[in-house]
Motif scaffolding. Structure first.
Motif, PDB file in Angstrom:
ATOM      1  N   LEU A 122      -3.954 -12.061  38.278  1.00 25.34           N
ATOM      2  CA  LEU A 122      -2.961 -11.763  37.247  1.00 25.34           C
ATOM      3  C   LEU A 122      -3.459 -10.680  36.293  1.00 25.34           C
ATOM      4  O   LEU A 122      -2.662  -9.868  35.806  1.00 25.34           O
ATOM      5  N   LYS A 123      -4.739 -10.679  36.030  1.00 31.19           N
ATOM      6  CA  LYS A 123      -5.293  -9.658  35.132  1.00 31.19           C
ATOM      7  C   LYS A 123      -5.094  -8.253  35.688  1.00 31.19           C
ATOM      8  O   LYS A 123      -4.987  -7.281  34.931  1.00 31.19           O
ATOM      9  N   HIS A 124      -5.044  -8.152  37.016  1.00 30.15           N
ATOM     10  CA  HIS A 124      -4.869  -6.843  37.647  1.00 30.15           C
ATOM     11  C   HIS A 124      -3.394  -6.513  37.847  1.00 30.15           C
ATOM     12  O   HIS A 124      -3.067  -5.507  38.488  1.00 30.15           O
ATOM     13  N   GLY A 125      -2.512  -7.330  37.307  1.00 29.91           N
ATOM     14  CA  GLY A 125      -1.083  -7.079  37.463  1.00 29.91           C
ATOM     15  C   GLY A 125      -0.502  -6.143  36.425  1.00 29.91           C
ATOM     16  O   GLY A 125       0.689  -5.801  36.496  1.00 29.91           O
ATOM     17  N   GLY A 126      -1.284  -5.749  35.471  1.00 30.07           N
ATOM     18  CA  GLY A 126      -0.804  -4.817  34.467  1.00 30.07           C
ATOM     19  C   GLY A 126      -0.137  -5.516  33.288  1.00 30.07           C
ATOM     20  O   GLY A 126      -0.033  -6.750  33.225  1.00 30.07           O
ATOM     21  N   LEU A 135      11.782  -7.294  36.193  1.00 29.94           N
ATOM     22  CA  LEU A 135      10.501  -6.986  35.548  1.00 29.94           C
ATOM     23  C   LEU A 135       9.421  -6.707  36.588  1.00 29.94           C
ATOM     24  O   LEU A 135       8.575  -5.818  36.398  1.00 29.94           O
ATOM     25  N   GLY A 136       9.443  -7.467  37.684  1.00 31.88           N
ATOM     26  CA  GLY A 136       8.493  -7.201  38.758  1.00 31.88           C
ATOM     27  C   GLY A 136       8.688  -5.816  39.347  1.00 31.88           C
ATOM     28  O   GLY A 136       7.717  -5.105  39.644  1.00 31.88           O
ATOM     29  N   LEU A 137       9.943  -5.417  39.503  1.00 38.28           N
ATOM     30  CA  LEU A 137      10.234  -4.065  39.999  1.00 38.28           C
ATOM     31  C   LEU A 137       9.754  -3.009  39.018  1.00 38.28           C
ATOM     32  O   LEU A 137       9.213  -1.974  39.422  1.00 38.28           O
ATOM     33  N   LEU A 138       9.939  -3.280  37.723  1.00 36.86           N
ATOM     34  CA  LEU A 138       9.442  -2.347  36.714  1.00 36.86           C
ATOM     35  C   LEU A 138       7.923  -2.230  36.795  1.00 36.86           C
ATOM     36  O   LEU A 138       7.361  -1.126  36.682  1.00 36.86           O
ATOM     37  N   GLY A 139       7.253  -3.372  37.013  1.00 44.44           N
ATOM     38  CA  GLY A 139       5.799  -3.316  37.182  1.00 44.44           C
ATOM     39  C   GLY A 139       5.399  -2.520  38.403  1.00 44.44           C
ATOM     40  O   GLY A 139       4.395  -1.797  38.399  1.00 44.44           O
ATOM     41  N   LEU A 166       2.013  -4.308  43.487  1.00 40.35           N
ATOM     42  CA  LEU A 166       2.294  -5.432  44.385  1.00 40.35           C
ATOM     43  C   LEU A 166       2.185  -6.768  43.664  1.00 40.35           C
ATOM     44  O   LEU A 166       2.990  -7.677  43.910  1.00 40.35           O
ATOM     45  N   ILE A 167       1.219  -6.925  42.792  1.00 40.45           N
ATOM     46  CA  ILE A 167       1.047  -8.179  42.071  1.00 40.45           C
ATOM     47  C   ILE A 167       2.247  -8.449  41.167  1.00 40.45           C
ATOM     48  O   ILE A 167       2.777  -9.563  41.121  1.00 40.45           O
ATOM     49  N   ALA A 168       2.692  -7.433  40.442  1.00 32.17           N
ATOM     50  CA  ALA A 168       3.835  -7.606  39.544  1.00 32.17           C
ATOM     51  C   ALA A 168       5.081  -7.997  40.337  1.00 32.17           C
ATOM     52  O   ALA A 168       5.847  -8.878  39.930  1.00 32.17           O
ATOM     53  N   THR A 169       5.287  -7.353  41.476  1.00 30.57           N
ATOM     54  CA  THR A 169       6.453  -7.680  42.300  1.00 30.57           C
ATOM     55  C   THR A 169       6.382  -9.106  42.818  1.00 30.57           C
ATOM     56  O   THR A 169       7.366  -9.858  42.762  1.00 30.57           O
ATOM     57  N   VAL A 199       4.674 -11.713  41.644  1.00 35.46           N
ATOM     58  CA  VAL A 199       4.805 -12.695  40.566  1.00 35.46           C
ATOM     59  C   VAL A 199       6.254 -12.811  40.114  1.00 35.46           C
ATOM     60  O   VAL A 199       6.774 -13.915  39.901  1.00 35.46           O
ATOM     61  N   GLY A 200       6.925 -11.670  39.970  1.00 30.22           N
ATOM     62  CA  GLY A 200       8.329 -11.699  39.559  1.00 30.22           C
ATOM     63  C   GLY A 200       9.211 -12.446  40.549  1.00 30.22           C
ATOM     64  O   GLY A 200      10.051 -13.254  40.166  1.00 30.22           O
TER      65      GLY A 200
END
Length: 217
Positions: A11-15, A126-130, A161-164, A166-167
Motif C-alpha cells: 500500500l505504501k507503494h500505491g501513491g 480513484l483507482g483509475l486516477l491513481g 497497478l496497486i491503486a487500480t 485496491v480501488g
C-alpha cells in the motif's frame, strides 16, 4: 503477521491516491458493521411470534405479551405495536397508520446505504486516477536522451497497478455488501407486510363478529 506487513508495504507503494481509497474503505466498513448490528438487534423476528400471527384467531393478549418481550426498538415490535394501538379504530385507519410506520422503518433500514453506493462508484474512479498519475510519473523519466531511470519507471507502473487493484477490491466488497443488505431490507419489509396483513385480517374478523352479534341482538 508477515502477510500484514507485506500488505502495508504494498500500500505504501500505491501513491497518494491510496489515502482517499482507504478512507472510502473505512466508511464502507463502518456502514457494513452498523447495518449488521441493526439487523441482528432490531430487525429480528422470533419464530414464536411469526407462528402466532400465522395462527387463525390468535389471542390479542398473547400477541401483546410477545411484543413486550421484543422491546421498543425492535422494528417488528414497532410495526405491530402501531397496529395494536389503533386496532379499536376502523380497519382502513389501522392500515393507513401501519403503512406510515412501515415507511419510517424502511427509511431507517436504508439509512447509510448511499455510502456504499458512493464507494462502489468512487473507488474504481480513484483507482483509475491513481493509474493515470502513476503512468504520468513513469513517462516523466523518459526524456530526449531516452530512459534515464529504469527503476523509476517500474515504480510508477507499480503505483498505477496497486491503486487500480485496491480501488477495484474496495468497490467489489462494497457492491456485495450493498446487494446483501438491500436483499435483507426487502425480505424484512416483505415479511412485515405479509404478517401485518394477517393482523389486519384478524381485526376485520373481530369487527365482523362484533357487528353480527350486534345485529343478532
Amino acid at each position: 503477521m508477515q502477510e500484514m506487513q507485506l500488505a502495508i508495504e504494498v500500500l505504501k507503494h500505491g501513491g497518494a491516491i491510496i489515502y482517499p481509497l482507504l478512507a472510502l474503505a473505512l466508511a464502507a466498513l463502518v456502514v457494513i458493521l452498523d447495518k449488521t448490528l441493526v439487523y441482528r438487534r432490531h430487525a429480528h423476528l422470533p419464530e414464536t411470534l411469526r407462528q402466532l400471527v400465522e395462527t387463525y384467531g390468535f389471542s390479542w393478549s398473547d400477541l401483546e405479551r410477545q411484543l413486550a418481550e421484543l422491546g421498543p426498538r425492535n422494528y417488528f415490535g414497532r410495526f405491530f405495536g402501531t397496529i395494536m394501538d389503533n386496532r379499536a379504530k376502523p380497519a382502513w385507519w389501522v392500515e393507513s397508520r401501519a403503512g406510515d410506520e412501515a415507511s419510517q422503518i424502511e427509511k431507517s433500514l436504508s439509512r447509510g446505504l448511499w455510502v456504499l453506493e458512493t464507494v462502489v462508484t468512487a473507488a474504481p474512479l480513484l483507482g483509475l486516477l491513481g493509474t493515470i498519475l502513476g503512468m504520468m510519473q513513469s513517462f516523466k523519466l523518459i526524456g530526449p536522451a531516452g530512459l534515464t531511470n529504469p527503476g523509476g519507471v517500474t515504480a510508477g507502473v507499480a503505483e498505477a497497478l496497486i491503486a487500480t487493484a485496491v480501488g477495484l477490491l474496495i468497490a467489489l466488497i462494497a457492491l456485495f455488501a450493498f446487494n446483501y443488505l438491500s436483499r435483507l431490507q426487502a425480505q424484512t419489509l416483505d415479511e412485515m407486510e405479509r404478517l401485518g396483513t394477517r393482523v389486519l385480517d384478524h381485526i376485520r374478523l373481530d369487527a365482523q363478529a362484533g357487528g353480527d352479534g350486534h345485529e343478532a341482538a
